[in-house]
Design a protein around this motif. Structure first.
Motif, PDB file in Angstrom:
ATOM      1  N   PHE A 200     -11.971  -0.098  -1.900  1.00  0.00           N
ATOM      2  CA  PHE A 200     -12.695  -0.500  -3.101  1.00  0.00           C
ATOM      3  C   PHE A 200     -13.055  -1.992  -3.126  1.00  0.00           C
ATOM      4  N   GLY A 201     -12.694  -2.738  -2.086  1.00  0.00           N
ATOM      5  CA  GLY A 201     -13.081  -4.136  -2.006  1.00  0.00           C
ATOM      6  C   GLY A 201     -12.139  -5.074  -2.733  1.00  0.00           C
ATOM      7  N   THR A 202     -12.368  -6.355  -2.536  1.00  0.00           N
ATOM      8  CA  THR A 202     -11.546  -7.379  -3.182  1.00  0.00           C
ATOM      9  C   THR A 202     -12.007  -7.664  -4.606  1.00  0.00           C
ATOM     10  N   GLY A 203     -13.166  -7.153  -4.983  1.00  0.00           N
ATOM     11  CA  GLY A 203     -13.722  -7.407  -6.311  1.00  0.00           C
ATOM     12  C   GLY A 203     -14.890  -8.375  -6.236  1.00  0.00           C
ATOM     13  N   LEU A 204     -15.853  -8.216  -7.134  1.00  0.00           N
ATOM     14  CA  LEU A 204     -17.019  -9.092  -7.149  1.00  0.00           C
ATOM     15  C   LEU A 204     -16.606 -10.548  -7.337  1.00  0.00           C
ATOM     16  N   GLY A 205     -17.097 -11.402  -6.457  1.00  0.00           N
ATOM     17  CA  GLY A 205     -16.790 -12.822  -6.535  1.00  0.00           C
ATOM     18  C   GLY A 205     -15.464 -13.217  -5.937  1.00  0.00           C
ATOM     19  N   GLU A 206     -14.688 -12.237  -5.477  1.00  0.00           N
ATOM     20  CA  GLU A 206     -13.351 -12.530  -4.971  1.00  0.00           C
ATOM     21  C   GLU A 206     -13.283 -12.588  -3.449  1.00  0.00           C
ATOM     22  N   GLY A 207     -14.404 -12.455  -2.777  1.00  0.00           N
ATOM     23  CA  GLY A 207     -14.401 -12.464  -1.320  1.00  0.00           C
ATOM     24  C   GLY A 207     -14.202 -13.861  -0.753  1.00  0.00           C
ATOM     25  N   ARG A 208     -13.769 -13.910   0.505  1.00  0.00           N
ATOM     26  CA  ARG A 208     -13.541 -15.189   1.169  1.00  0.00           C
ATOM     27  C   ARG A 208     -14.688 -15.580   2.081  1.00  0.00           C
ATOM     28  N   ALA A 209     -15.619 -14.656   2.353  1.00  0.00           N
ATOM     29  CA  ALA A 209     -16.705 -14.943   3.288  1.00  0.00           C
ATOM     30  C   ALA A 209     -17.551 -16.117   2.825  1.00  0.00           C
ATOM     31  N   LYS A 210     -17.709 -16.250   1.528  1.00  0.00           N
ATOM     32  CA  LYS A 210     -18.585 -17.296   0.991  1.00  0.00           C
ATOM     33  C   LYS A 210     -18.037 -18.705   1.217  1.00  0.00           C
ATOM     34  N   TRP A 211     -16.748 -18.822   1.547  1.00  0.00           N
ATOM     35  CA  TRP A 211     -16.132 -20.137   1.731  1.00  0.00           C
ATOM     36  C   TRP A 211     -16.397 -20.648   3.155  1.00  0.00           C
ATOM     37  N   GLU A 212     -17.660 -20.562   3.551  1.00  0.00           N
ATOM     38  CA  GLU A 212     -18.155 -21.112   4.805  1.00  0.00           C
ATOM     39  C   GLU A 212     -17.503 -20.490   6.036  1.00  0.00           C
ATOM     40  N   TYR A 213     -17.017 -19.259   5.902  1.00  0.00           N
ATOM     41  CA  TYR A 213     -16.491 -18.546   7.058  1.00  0.00           C
ATOM     42  C   TYR A 213     -17.580 -17.741   7.764  1.00  0.00           C
ATOM     43  N   LEU A 214     -18.548 -17.250   6.992  1.00  0.00           N
ATOM     44  CA  LEU A 214     -19.557 -16.351   7.544  1.00  0.00           C
ATOM     45  C   LEU A 214     -20.939 -16.983   7.449  1.00  0.00           C
ATOM     46  N   PRO A 215     -21.572 -17.326   8.580  1.00  0.00           N
ATOM     47  CA  PRO A 215     -22.929 -17.893   8.529  1.00  0.00           C
ATOM     48  C   PRO A 215     -23.936 -16.875   7.998  1.00  0.00           C
ATOM     49  N   HIS A 216     -24.889 -17.370   7.212  1.00  0.00           N
ATOM     50  CA  HIS A 216     -26.005 -16.559   6.693  1.00  0.00           C
ATOM     51  C   HIS A 216     -25.501 -15.349   5.895  1.00  0.00           C
ATOM     52  N   GLY A 217     -24.497 -15.577   5.090  1.00  0.00           N
ATOM     53  CA  GLY A 217     -23.943 -14.479   4.297  1.00  0.00           C
ATOM     54  C   GLY A 217     -24.868 -13.986   3.202  1.00  0.00           C
ATOM     55  N   ASP A 218     -25.842 -14.799   2.791  1.00  0.00           N
ATOM     56  CA  ASP A 218     -26.758 -14.364   1.732  1.00  0.00           C
ATOM     57  C   ASP A 218     -28.034 -13.743   2.289  1.00  0.00           C
ATOM     58  N   THR A 219     -28.210 -13.759   3.608  1.00  0.00           N
ATOM     59  CA  THR A 219     -29.424 -13.191   4.208  1.00  0.00           C
ATOM     60  C   THR A 219     -29.061 -12.110   5.223  1.00  0.00           C
ATOM     61  N   ASP A 220     -28.920 -12.503   6.499  1.00  0.00           N
ATOM     62  CA  ASP A 220     -28.726 -11.510   7.564  1.00  0.00           C
ATOM     63  C   ASP A 220     -27.428 -10.720   7.418  1.00  0.00           C
ATOM     64  N   PHE A 221     -26.374 -11.352   6.901  1.00  0.00           N
ATOM     65  CA  PHE A 221     -25.063 -10.710   6.861  1.00  0.00           C
ATOM     66  C   PHE A 221     -24.593 -10.433   5.440  1.00  0.00           C
ATOM     67  N   ILE A 222     -25.527 -10.177   4.537  1.00  0.00           N
ATOM     68  CA  ILE A 222     -25.129  -9.899   3.157  1.00  0.00           C
ATOM     69  C   ILE A 222     -24.394  -8.571   3.055  1.00  0.00           C
ATOM     70  N   PHE A 223     -24.640  -7.664   3.998  1.00  0.00           N
ATOM     71  CA  PHE A 223     -23.935  -6.376   3.991  1.00  0.00           C
ATOM     72  C   PHE A 223     -22.444  -6.579   4.231  1.00  0.00           C
ATOM     73  N   ALA A 224     -22.070  -7.603   5.012  1.00  0.00           N
ATOM     74  CA  ALA A 224     -20.653  -7.891   5.239  1.00  0.00           C
ATOM     75  C   ALA A 224     -19.988  -8.397   3.959  1.00  0.00           C
ATOM     76  N   VAL A 225     -20.686  -9.265   3.226  1.00  0.00           N
ATOM     77  CA  VAL A 225     -20.149  -9.754   1.950  1.00  0.00           C
ATOM     78  C   VAL A 225     -19.989  -8.595   0.971  1.00  0.00           C
ATOM     79  N   LEU A 226     -20.982  -7.716   0.946  1.00  0.00           N
ATOM     80  CA  LEU A 226     -20.916  -6.544   0.073  1.00  0.00           C
ATOM     81  C   LEU A 226     -19.728  -5.661   0.442  1.00  0.00           C
ATOM     82  N   GLY A 227     -19.508  -5.459   1.754  1.00  0.00           N
ATOM     83  CA  GLY A 227     -18.387  -4.637   2.186  1.00  0.00           C
ATOM     84  C   GLY A 227     -17.045  -5.245   1.835  1.00  0.00           C
ATOM     85  N   GLU A 228     -16.966  -6.574   1.889  1.00  0.00           N
ATOM     86  CA  GLU A 228     -15.709  -7.232   1.541  1.00  0.00           C
ATOM     87  C   GLU A 228     -15.409  -7.105   0.051  1.00  0.00           C
TER      88      GLU A 228
END
Length: 421
Positions: A272-300
Motif C-alpha cells: 500500500f506504499g509509504t503514503g502520499l508525500g512520505e516517500g524518500r525518493a524526492k530527497w535527491e536520491y532518484l534523478p528525474h523523479g518528476d518526469t522519466d521516473f515518476i512511476f517509481a515515486v508513485l510505486g513508493e
C-alpha cells in the motif's frame, strides 16, 4: 426476496456471479463505452499525475525556488490549457483532422530542423530536443510531430485504400516510409532515442491496420531493430545505459544508479506504499523523479496497489482505443484511432518498462502523469481525436442526442460557434 411458486428467485432478485459478469459485459457493449472510458481514464491519470508531480518535485523546488508548489502550478496550467483543447478537438469532424494533418506535420518538421540549428536547440541530458523561446517557455517539436504523423499517415493510407491502390506493397510504403524516415532522421540527429522508437511504433501500427503482408511487416520491424541498435552503439551515454540495464549491479553508483534507485523505491513501497508525500525518493536520491521516473515515486508512495491502478487505467485506455478502431467504419478513423492508441500506450509501456528494469532507459515521460506541457498537450489533443471518433461508433450519435449537449457544446453554442444539427 421474491420467489416463484416453485421456490426459484425471480429476475429482480439476487444475481449470481454469471449474471454479474453478463451485466458488466453488457455495459462494455454500450455505444458510448469507448467515449466514457477515454474521458474517465484521462481524467484519473491527470489527477494522479498532478498529485505525484507535487510529491516528487516538492523538496527540490522548495530548495531551488522557495516554494514546493512551483512545478505543480506549471503542470496545472498545462492541464488547464490541454483539457479545453481536448474538449474542442472532440467536437471536430474527421474531415478537419484530415486537412489539419498536413500543416501539423510540416510545422513539426520545420521545428525539428530548427532544433538542430546551433543556438536555437537546447541540449538536455545528451539529447537536443527543445526550442527555447525565452522566459522559461520551451517546446519539444517531436511531440506534435507524433500527432502529425498519425493523422497524415492515416489520411494517406485511407486515400490509397479508397482508390484500391494498396494491393501493391510499394504503395504501402511510398510516401509513408520516406515521410516517417524524415521524422526519424530529424529526431535521431537530436539524439532522442525514446521518441524515435515511438515514431517507429506509429509507422508499424499504421502498416498493421492496413493489412501489410507479413514479410513486409517483419522486414520493417527488423529495420527498426537494426536502426535502434545503431543508435545505441554510436552514442557512449546510450551504451552506458544499456550496460547499466544488462548489469545494474556492475556500476551501482554510475550507469546503474538511476535504475537501481527506481527499483529500491518500488520495492520499499510494499503493498500500500509509504503514503502520499512520505516517500524518500524526492530527497535527491532518484534523478528525474518528476518526469522519466515518476512511476517509481508513485510505486513508493502508493505501493503495488497504486502501480496496478495505473497499469489498469492504461489497459482500459488501450481497450477503448482499439474498440473505437474496430467499430468505426471509415478507414481514416480506424487508422488514426489505432495510431493514437499505439502512441500513448506503447510510450507508457516503454516508460514503465524502464522503471521496472525490463527495458533500457530511454528518457521518455509517462503520458498524462509525468511533468511537462510539451508532451501533455499533444497527448490530450490526440485523445480528443479519439473522442471525436468514439462519438461516431454505431449508435453513439443517438445515445449522445438522448443525453443532450454537454458543457463544452453548450459553451460553444452560447458563443455562436456550435455546429448546427
Amino acid at each position: 426476496m421474491t420467489v416463484t411458486a416453485g421456490g426459484e428467485p425471480q429476475s429482480g432478485a439476487r444475481r449470481g456471479p454469471r449474471a454479474h459478469l453478463a451485466h458488466v459485459l453488457g455495459l462494455l457493449d454500450r455505444p458510448l463505452t469507448s467515449y466514457y472510458l477515454v474521458i474517465g481514464c484521462t481524467l484519473l491519470l491527470l489527477a494522479l499525475g498532478l498529485t505525484m508531480v507535487l510529491s516528487a518535485s516538492s523538496v527540490n523546488q522548495l530548495k531551488s525556488t522557495g516554494s514546493a508548489f512551483t512545478l505543480l502550478q506549471k503542470q496545472a496550467t498545462w492541464v488547464a490549457i490541454g483539457l479545453p483543447l481536448m474538449a474542442v478537438t472532440a467536437m471536430l469532424p474527421p474531415r478537419f483532422f484530415r486537412v489539419a494533418a498536413y500543416p501539423i506535420l510540416l510545422l513539426s518538421v520545420l521545428a525539428l530542423a530548427l532544433v538542430l540549428v546551433p543556438g536555437l536547440g537546447q541540449n538536455v541530458n545528451g539529447a537536443t530536443r527543445w526550442l527555447s523561446f525565452g522566459g522559461g517557455i520551451q517546446l519539444q517539436p517531436s511531440e506534435p510531430a507524433k500527432l502529425g504523423l498519425v493523422l497524415w499517415g492515416a489520411d494517406l493510407l485511407a486515400r490509397k485504400d479508397k482508390l484500391r491502390m494498396l494491393n501493391d506493397w510499394r504503395q504501402l510504403l511510398i510516401p509513408l516510409l520516406p515521410g516517417s524516415g524524415l521524422l526519424v532522421l530529424l529526431v535521431m540527429l537530436g539524439n532522442d532515442l525514446g521518441t524515435t522508437l515511438i515514431v517507429f511504433t506509429i509507422f508499424l501500427a499504421l502498416l498493421w491496420v492496413i493489412g501489410a503482408p507479413a514479410r513486409l511487416f517483419v522486414g520493417m520491424t527488423g529495420l527498426v531493430v537494426l536502426l535502434t541498435a545503431i543508435l545505441i552503439v554510436v552514442e557512449p551515454y546510450r551504451m552506458n545505459r544499456l550496460t547499466g540495464f544488462l548489469d545494474p549491479t556492475g556500476d551501482p553508483l554510475g550507469a546503474g544508479y538511476q535504475s537501481n534507485q527506481g527499483l529500491y523505491m518500488l520495492g520499499s513501497g510494499g503493498l500500500f506504499g509509504t503514503g502520499l508525500g512520505e516517500g524518500r525518493a524526492k530527497w535527491e536520491y532518484l534523478p528525474h523523479g518528476d518526469t522519466d521516473f515518476i512511476f517509481a515515486v508513485l510505486g513508493e508512495e502508493l505501493g503495488l496497489v497504486g502501480t496496478l491502478i495505473v497499469l489498469g487505467l492504461f489497459g482500459l485506455l488501450a481497450y477503448a482505443g482499439l474498440r473505437v478502431a474496430r467499430r468505426v467504419r471509415d478507414p481514416f478513423m480506424r487508422l488514426a484511432a489505432t495510431g493514437v492508441t499505439a502512441w500513448v500506450v506503447v510510450q507508457a509501456i516503454v516508460n514503465i518498462g524502464a522503471v521496472i528494469n525490463v527495458l533500457p532507459i530511454t528518457g521518455i515521460p509517462l503520458p498524462l502523469v509525468s511533468y511537462g506541457g510539451s508532451a501533455l498537450i499533444p497527448t490530450l489533443i490526440g485523445l480528443g481525436v479519439l473522442l471525436s471518433f468514439a462519438k461516431r461508433e454505431p449508435g453513439a450519435r443517438q445515445a449522445l442526442a438522448a443525453r443532450g449537449p454537454g458543457p463544452a457544446a453548450r459553451a460553444l453554442s452560447w458563443l455562436g460557434l456550435g455546429r448546427s444539427r
